[in-house]
Scaffold this motif. Sequence first.
Motif, PDB file in Angstrom:
ATOM      1  N   GLY A  87      40.119  39.134  35.042  1.00 38.07           N
ATOM      2  CA  GLY A  87      41.398  39.764  35.365  1.00 38.07           C
ATOM      3  C   GLY A  87      42.196  38.889  36.283  1.00 38.07           C
ATOM      4  O   GLY A  87      41.921  37.711  36.387  1.00 38.07           O
ATOM      5  N   PRO A  88      43.110  39.432  36.989  1.00 41.39           N
ATOM      6  CA  PRO A  88      43.451  40.851  36.924  1.00 41.39           C
ATOM      7  C   PRO A  88      44.347  41.170  35.743  1.00 41.39           C
ATOM      8  O   PRO A  88      45.048  40.282  35.301  1.00 41.39           O
ATOM      9  N   PRO A  89      44.354  42.351  35.266  1.00 34.16           N
ATOM     10  CA  PRO A  89      43.388  43.400  35.566  1.00 34.16           C
ATOM     11  C   PRO A  89      42.076  43.135  34.816  1.00 34.16           C
ATOM     12  O   PRO A  89      42.059  42.490  33.773  1.00 34.16           O
TER      13      PRO A  89
END
Length: 110
Positions: free
Chosen positions: A70-72
């Motif tokens: 990630g993110p996410p």
Amino acid sequence: MCTGAGSAVQRVFGLLGKRWTGMVIAALMGGPIHFADLRHAVPGITGRMLSGRLAELVATGVVVRNVDPGPPLRVSYCLTATGEALRPALVELGRWAEGHLPDGEGGAQS
């Protein structure tokens, strides 16, 4: 004379005979898929049930769980070689159902 089901048949239906398992495997036959997309691909399944079925399939070596960086942070699932080996059997079961089960019902045709 009636014969009993062998232990291999008992094992396969012990896994594939559980509600949603076949549908989850069928959805995974299209390739890797994220959890949310998989949940949408199997109408009616709850997130909790999907998590349980996926955990079981991962434990039996049919599915692999991949954590995408990630993110996410996202998790995807795909069939292993063992899971892919189910493809011919599931395709044949689908063909059988098309020829012998009426649409939307579980009973056999007359």
